[in-house]
Design a protein around this motif. Structure first.
Motif, short mmCIF file in Angstrom:
data_model
loop_
_atom_site.label_atom_id
_atom_site.label_comp_id
_atom_site.label_asym_id
_atom_site.label_seq_id
_atom_site.Cartn_x
_atom_site.Cartn_y
_atom_site.Cartn_z
N PRO A 80 0.83 -1.21 0.00
CA PRO A 80 0.00 0.00 0.00
C PRO A 80 0.87 1.26 0.00
N THR A 81 0.37 2.31 -0.63
CA THR A 81 1.04 3.60 -0.56
C THR A 81 0.89 4.16 0.86
N SER A 82 -0.30 3.98 1.43
CA SER A 82 -0.54 4.39 2.81
C SER A 82 -1.71 3.59 3.36
N GLY A 83 -1.91 3.70 4.66
CA GLY A 83 -2.98 2.97 5.32
C GLY A 83 -2.49 1.65 5.88
N THR A 84 -3.41 0.93 6.50
CA THR A 84 -3.06 -0.35 7.12
C THR A 84 -4.04 -1.42 6.66
N VAL A 85 -3.56 -2.66 6.72
CA VAL A 85 -4.38 -3.80 6.34
C VAL A 85 -3.97 -5.01 7.18
N THR A 86 -4.98 -5.76 7.63
CA THR A 86 -4.74 -7.08 8.22
C THR A 86 -5.71 -8.05 7.56
N THR A 87 -5.22 -9.24 7.32
CA THR A 87 -6.01 -10.31 6.72
C THR A 87 -5.80 -11.54 7.58
N CYS A 88 -6.88 -12.11 8.08
CA CYS A 88 -6.81 -13.27 8.98
C CYS A 88 -5.93 -12.94 10.20
N GLY A 89 -5.98 -11.70 10.63
CA GLY A 89 -5.20 -11.29 11.78
C GLY A 89 -3.71 -11.12 11.49
N LEU A 90 -3.31 -11.24 10.25
CA LEU A 90 -1.90 -11.15 9.86
C LEU A 90 -1.66 -9.89 9.04
N ARG A 91 -0.43 -9.42 9.06
CA ARG A 91 -0.02 -8.28 8.23
C ARG A 91 0.50 -8.86 6.91
N PRO A 92 -0.20 -8.60 5.82
CA PRO A 92 0.11 -9.26 4.55
C PRO A 92 1.57 -9.17 4.10
N LEU A 93 2.23 -8.06 4.31
CA LEU A 93 3.62 -7.97 3.87
C LEU A 93 4.56 -8.69 4.83
N LYS A 94 4.45 -8.39 6.08
CA LYS A 94 5.37 -8.97 7.07
C LYS A 94 5.11 -10.46 7.28
N ASP A 95 3.84 -10.86 7.26
CA ASP A 95 3.46 -12.24 7.55
C ASP A 95 3.02 -12.99 6.31
N ARG A 96 3.59 -12.64 5.16
CA ARG A 96 3.10 -13.18 3.88
C ARG A 96 3.16 -14.71 3.84
N ARG A 97 4.23 -15.28 4.31
CA ARG A 97 4.36 -16.75 4.27
C ARG A 97 3.25 -17.42 5.07
N ALA A 98 2.98 -16.92 6.25
CA ALA A 98 1.90 -17.49 7.08
C ALA A 98 0.54 -17.24 6.42
N LEU A 99 0.38 -16.08 5.82
CA LEU A 99 -0.90 -15.75 5.19
C LEU A 99 -1.19 -16.66 3.99
N THR A 100 -0.15 -17.06 3.27
CA THR A 100 -0.38 -17.93 2.11
C THR A 100 -0.93 -19.29 2.53
N ARG A 101 -0.77 -19.66 3.80
CA ARG A 101 -1.36 -20.91 4.29
C ARG A 101 -2.84 -20.75 4.63
N GLU A 102 -3.29 -19.49 4.68
CA GLU A 102 -4.67 -19.21 5.07
C GLU A 102 -5.58 -18.82 3.90
N VAL A 103 -5.02 -18.18 2.88
CA VAL A 103 -5.84 -17.67 1.78
C VAL A 103 -5.25 -18.08 0.44
N GLY A 104 -6.09 -18.14 -0.55
CA GLY A 104 -5.66 -18.36 -1.92
C GLY A 104 -6.40 -17.39 -2.82
N VAL A 105 -5.72 -16.89 -3.83
CA VAL A 105 -6.32 -15.93 -4.75
C VAL A 105 -6.01 -16.39 -6.17
N VAL A 106 -7.02 -16.34 -7.01
CA VAL A 106 -6.85 -16.65 -8.42
C VAL A 106 -7.31 -15.43 -9.21
N PHE A 107 -6.41 -14.90 -10.02
CA PHE A 107 -6.76 -13.79 -10.89
C PHE A 107 -6.92 -14.35 -12.29
#
Length: 141
Positions: free
Chosen positions: A62-89
């Protein structure tokens, strides 16, 4: 909360001839999605939907602001987050317009080196979950 954003913003700098300009793709998004909620995220092409999803899973910063997904910080906790979510574009244009959908899946599986049994299992599971059995033999057009 499963998803929580505060003032989430993403800007891109683009060249316009010799000049540069800033485009705001997501502008101060405040969003909360609780566990068990079902949410549709719709909008016109270029509205920032994919950009938002990419920030939710840590693909874009993000340019600014904050985000948490599944209680995790997507950038810092990306490896853990990939075990929780999947995205298909993807979009319909990834399918060959004149081939039945099943054959397009088979071709894409071969391109991505997905073994036949794995491909069939995935295709069958998704066909059932998405209730798309009636469309497998229909061309994508």
């Amino acid at each position: 909360m499963i998803i929580e954003t505060h003032h989430l913003t993403r800007e891109f700098t683009v060249r316009d001839g010799l000049r540069r300009r800033t485009i705001t793709a997501v502008d101060g998004l405040d969003l909360t999605v609780a566990e068990g909620e079902a949410v549709g995220y719709i909008g016109a092409n270029g509205a920032g939907k994919s950009t938002t999803i990419k920030m939710l899973v840590g693909i874009l910063v993000p340019t600014s602001g904050t985000v948490t997904t599944c209680g995790l910080r997507p950038l810092k906790d990306r490896r853990a987050l990939t075990r929780e979510v999947g995205v298909v574009f993807g979009q319909r244009s990834q399918l060959w317009w004149d081939l039945p959908v099943r054959e397009s899946f088979d071709i894409l599986g071969a391109i991505h080196h997905v073994p036949g049994p794995v491909l069939r299992t995935r295709r069958d599971e998704l066909t059932e979950q998405l209730e798309m059995a009636d469309f497998l033999t229909t061309p994508a057009w």
